[in-house]
Design an enzyme around this catalytic site. Structure first.
Site, mmCIF file in Angstrom:
data_model
loop_
_atom_site.group_PDB
_atom_site.id
_atom_site.type_symbol
_atom_site.label_atom_id
_atom_site.label_comp_id
_atom_site.label_asym_id
_atom_site.label_seq_id
_atom_site.Cartn_x
_atom_site.Cartn_y
_atom_site.Cartn_z
ATOM 1 N N HIS A 123 36.307 40.467 39.521
ATOM 2 C CA HIS A 123 37.300 41.106 40.256
ATOM 3 C C HIS A 123 37.554 40.149 40.552
ATOM 4 O O HIS A 123 37.220 38.846 40.527
ATOM 5 C CB HIS A 123 36.728 41.704 41.179
ATOM 6 C CG HIS A 123 38.223 42.798 41.930
ATOM 7 N ND1 HIS A 123 37.746 42.138 43.158
ATOM 8 C CD2 HIS A 123 39.039 43.658 42.234
ATOM 9 C CE1 HIS A 123 39.493 42.389 44.173
ATOM 10 N NE2 HIS A 123 39.723 43.474 43.548
ATOM 11 N N ASP A 201 28.484 41.061 43.408
ATOM 12 C CA ASP A 201 29.412 41.682 44.352
ATOM 13 C C ASP A 201 29.356 42.860 43.999
ATOM 14 O O ASP A 201 28.928 44.157 42.531
ATOM 15 C CB ASP A 201 30.688 41.725 43.106
ATOM 16 C CG ASP A 201 32.131 42.280 43.257
ATOM 17 O OD1 ASP A 201 31.922 43.269 44.567
ATOM 18 O OD2 ASP A 201 33.255 41.591 43.429
ATOM 19 N N GLN A 204 31.930 47.910 43.959
ATOM 20 C CA GLN A 204 31.464 49.300 43.088
ATOM 21 C C GLN A 204 30.524 50.020 43.458
ATOM 22 O O GLN A 204 30.568 51.265 43.002
ATOM 23 C CB GLN A 204 32.235 48.954 42.201
ATOM 24 C CG GLN A 204 33.791 48.697 41.805
ATOM 25 C CD GLN A 204 34.507 49.935 42.364
ATOM 26 O OE1 GLN A 204 34.235 50.817 42.390
ATOM 27 N NE2 GLN A 204 35.743 49.681 42.974
ATOM 28 N N LYS A 227 35.197 51.604 50.905
ATOM 29 C CA LYS A 227 34.633 51.967 49.908
ATOM 30 C C LYS A 227 32.939 52.461 49.746
ATOM 31 O O LYS A 227 32.794 52.979 48.410
ATOM 32 C CB LYS A 227 34.631 51.316 48.161
ATOM 33 C CG LYS A 227 35.568 49.371 48.537
ATOM 34 C CD LYS A 227 36.164 48.519 46.953
ATOM 35 C CE LYS A 227 37.006 48.287 46.869
ATOM 36 N NZ LYS A 227 38.005 48.144 46.185
ATOM 37 N N CYS A 365 43.155 44.051 39.571
ATOM 38 C CA CYS A 365 42.667 42.831 40.151
ATOM 39 C C CYS A 365 41.548 42.116 38.964
ATOM 40 O O CYS A 365 40.743 41.164 39.402
ATOM 41 C CB CYS A 365 42.076 42.333 41.719
ATOM 42 S SG CYS A 365 43.300 43.028 42.735
#
Ligand SMILES: Cc1ncc(COP(=O)(O)O)c(C=O)c1O
Ligand SMILES: Cc1ncc(COP(=O)(O)O)c(C=O)c1O
Lengths: 407, 151, 407, 151
Positions: A123, A201, A204, A227, A365
């Site tokens: 991303h 990261d 998600q 999220k 993104c």
């Protein structure tokens, strides 16, 4: 209101609305999830009962606020199985967390010629901060390739990419465009053997599956509250304590200093060193409640639920004419992204909105990945705990209608 | 289909989207400009041959939604043969149409874009190619981006 | 619930509680203010109806969210009379705003030997960020002196301090320890004549008096929502557009790029350039509602109200034995800070809390000023729109009781 | 005054706060350490003369609230003449008292600090001088700060 799979939609009042005359089918969860009543009520209750600035305060409200804020830190520590609350730094979200690592750790540890290893599926938020620190330090950014539409990391290339120049490996746990679940523990183990610092990261993954920083074996991990069934404006950087305590501050201000003189200042250790100014303590408290909510449902159950919906959506969408679906056929995160021959993603999303179906269209993104795949945009449907199978019917019907219109 | 949506995707637009006019590079071009819409990834190149003050030829290339593609295609048909002053005037009319939804007094294909005003997020799609064309006319090397102005 | 001075306390349910058996007297408003129902309800309503990620979204919720977020930006523009919404950048708060200017403007504009001019009364948040960028660039930090306990800026010294080396003048509008209201417009005018960029820390003025960036004539202005009847986690950096558009990005990530390649990226203009990642849009919406709330009361009326309470507190506290009160005798912001001979601020605050009176004791993130004044801490009482005169009685009575105990 | 508050400000504490013992620099010191509590600005210097393994003399200087001043004063009276091992043991007892509120089995002036446990924000005030003293004993140049440990 306890978190429970029974009548789960009642815990999300926003879902009970009509959009363009149809019941809302919210499938834009990878962009942001909705918040359960337990979370928004906790936030409201905090402002109605306990709100005062944290730390340095000796009056009742300030002590209650501080306890609630530090309690949230401990809750997050447990949620990701970090060793100590000092390893939990509150930020605005994933993007700020990664900027913090890249700027602070990067400025102290990267030299000209060093390599920052990312992957082609990052991303922008796990890409641009590294480009910025590379510019400042003279380090070089390299990318682990992605194997085309199937969307897996080309692990075979790792041996040649993991040169002695590599100082840090930063990668996404779950791709927000491909749905790929990367083998985080394996990647971190290989990096660690070579003394390479790892940054995960988890934007998600955090709300969708069990995430255990010690099982993963990473040095840093970043995620956003919004999220994971929490509010906007709050996120986390996890960092191993030894690394954090050796890092220079990034932002300066109240709360992070040990002493200030006109001539210079000394810093507190982590987490204070990295939390300059009044932190977003109210939203941090809400984040702690979201951890409770997700653990109440069971994160393994959430992963199963979201993954099953994504798999079913994948299978049913495959039958549509001219569709190209990205990402792995096998196990995947709770999202599917796809493109149609001759119909642009934005037109698809606009038509879906007519049917009450909320989708996202665009580059998500992930511009460099898109370019590599020869695409400029895809349509993405992403699922969460409150989505149900009948919503896939609505999704597929809407896609079919749109294709017919543009045929 | 709702009134708003059928207003947005009018037949003129669908037609230009399916069969874009003047699409492709222009070998004889003496001006060109690139435009992008960073938020959604739409891209548009406009090529033109200025003959004195007059747009003798004009083509576009790029990718984007039906609105942006149809708008670029229709624009080329409208600008061909116009003077640069007329082009600027046409853009003003077009801008008024897509932002206000008011149809122009004279009959014009541009009126097909009146439905865009009900979808503010799509206004940028409709104006992207026009910004690129005006930049090309001005000989402005700086690339057009729909982010630096609010339409 | 409209904002109105009648029954104003009903708009702040948190105030209707007992602390240690006494009605809460909340006098810690300079640390953070309480939030009116109109603001917390707007936040709750947003999460219950409109929440979706902003920008790049074409479905109904996303368009509503975006409109609400950009509407809040326009509301803030009007609130401070900026020229354009593009001059309003949303941040976490004052501290982040100042770090953004110092790091971005500073890295592009400061060279070795340049001078950053601050004042001796700056909060750590308007001091440490400048020390950090000074270290990085080789610039030097100098300070406009404060005239002792009276707490005014020594304007006579300005002539000799405003050398050609000075590139930026950063100062607080209202001191959070002294209560001094600095002549912001005059300072900016003098700096502008010399081509010096001005940064105003409006943390303590924004919620308490009219603040008009064009009347002040500053280049940048920073403030926090939580000190102006809004929620935590949101703040603003105002910057003149020409300056902003010439500045490099600070954080990188989604939303701020114009295009990203594996090799590098290009940026959007302001405000997007400076808002990497998912912004705290929900709290921004709440900030807009706080602007309505404050303008409903009238900011000139608020200034009068808070200032009158502070003046009365000043006069009545002066009668206590062994007290030393800081700051100007004349016009002042809505706070009073003071120290007692032989009784430490923390003991005073602990005793006050027993009486339900919430005060702050400490260095108030003003360590260098404290050292200059020969103090390590003071007690601070700070007022806001919901405070009433009888609360000064409670304050003074509590101070008297504490002095007696420690006598 | 509430029970909690009178427990916090016991007579022993008020007395040590009003008439601190062993306050000031120690000219004969062979060890010293500085401690601070960044959040509230409390500071404390501890000076001591180690005679082999034994604390022959000990003084403190600094500023802070009644709790921190009284704690430093009382500490000097307790540590004087003790061995370094005994000092560490005493600190453990003291730490247990201020965090749990449990009074020790043997009668001890340290028990006066049991009331601190009801005011968690004040625990750092009570332990600051002890941290400085232990650092001085260890010859640890690093300065004690109550931020790097959670008490
Ligand atoms: C004058 C002044 N500047 C800056 C700040 C920092 O504000 P924040 O902590 O909200 O970033 C404060 C408040 O603590 C303040 O009073
Ligand atoms: C994989 C990934 N990384 C990072 C981000 C950035 O998160 P945020 O915008 O909350 O900072 C996102 C979400 O947009 C994401 O999907």
């Amino acid at each position: 209101m306890p978190s429970t799979w029974d009548s789960i939609r009642d815990q999300f009042p926003i879902l009970a609305q009509q959009v363009n005359g149809h019941p809302l089918v919210y499938l834009d969860n990878a962009a942001t999830t909705q918040k359960p009543l337990s979370v928004t009520r906790a936030l409201d209750r905090f402002y109605a009962l306990d709100n005062a600035n944290v730390h340095r305060g000796l009056h009742a409200l300030s002590m209650r606020s501080t306890d609630a804020y530090e309690g949230a830190r401990s809750r997050v520590r447990a949620f990701i199985n970090a060793e100590a609350p000092e390893e939990i730094i509150f930020t605005r979200g994933t993007t700020e967390s990664i900027n913090l690592v890249a700027a602070s750790w990067g400025s102290a540890n990267l030299r000209k010629g060093d390599v920052i290893l990312l992957t082609e599926m990052e991303h922008h938020s796990n890409l641009v901060p590294w480009q910025l620190i590379a510019q400042r330090t003279g380090a070089i950014v390299r990318y682990v390739p992605v194997t085309g539409d199937e969307g897996l990391l080309d692990l075979a290339s790792l041996d040649s990419l993991l040169t002695p120049q590599v100082k840090v490996l930063a990668f996404t746990h779950v791709s927000n465009t491909l749905g790929t679940i990367n083998p985080a523990a394996e990647l971190c183990a290989r990096a660690r053997k070579l003394g390479i610092v790892t940054v995960v990261d988890a934007a998600q993954s955090i709300g969708h599956m069990p995430v255990d920083v010690r099982a993963i074996g990473c040095d840093f991990l970043a995620f956003s509250g919004h999220k994971m069934a929490s509010v906007t404006g709050i996120g986390v950087l996890y960092g191993r304590r030894a690394l954090l305590d050796a890092m220079p501050p990034w932002q300066g201000g109240g709360g992070m200093i040990s002493s200030v003189d006109f001539e210079g200042s000394r810093w507190k250790p982590s987490p204070e060193r990295f939390e300059a100014g009044t932190p977003n303590f109210a939203d941090a408290v809400a984040l702690g409640v979201s951890c409770d909510f997700l653990d109440g449902l069971g994160r393994d159950k959430i992963q199963h639920h979201d993954g099953a919906l994504a798999k079913e959506a994948y299978d049913r969408l495959s039958e549509l004419p001219g569709i190209r679906i990205l990402g792995p056929r096998g196990e995947r995160g709770g999202l599917v992204s796809f493109a149609f021959d001759g119909v642009h993603a934005h037109d698809v999303v606009t038509f879906a909105d007519e049917d009450g179906v909320a989708l996202r269209g665009g580059h998500h993104c992930n511009q460099p990945l898109m370019k590599k795949l020869g695409l400029t945009s895809t349509v993405r449907a992403s699922f969460y705990v409150y989505n149900v199978r009948s919503e896939i019917d609505a999704l597929v019907a809407s896609m079919a209608r749109t294709l017919k219109f543009f045929a | 289909m709702s009134a708003d949506l059928s207003d947005l995707y009018q037949n003129v637009i669908l037609d230009h989207n399916r069969r874009p006019r003047n699409r492709g590079k222009l070998p004889t071009a003496n001006r060109s400009a690139h435009g992008d819409n960073p938020s959604c990834g739409d891209q548009c190149d406009v090529f033109l041959r200025l003959d004195g003050d007059r747009i003798a030829e004009i083509t576009f290339d790029g990718s984007g939604c039906a609105i942006s593609q149809a708008s670029a295609s229709l624009m080329t048909t409208q600008l061909k043969g116009k003077t640069t002053t007329e082009a600027e005037k046409l853009y003003k009319e077009f801008h008024e149409i897509v932002t206000s939804g008011k149809e122009p007094e004279e009959i014009s294909d541009l009126a097909a874009f009146a439905g865009v005003h009900a979808f503010p997020a799509r206004i940028k799609c409709a104006t992207l190619s026009w910004h690129a064309a005006l930049n090309a006319i001005k000989g402005d090397a700086a690339q057009a981006t729909t982010e630096s102005h609010k339409d």
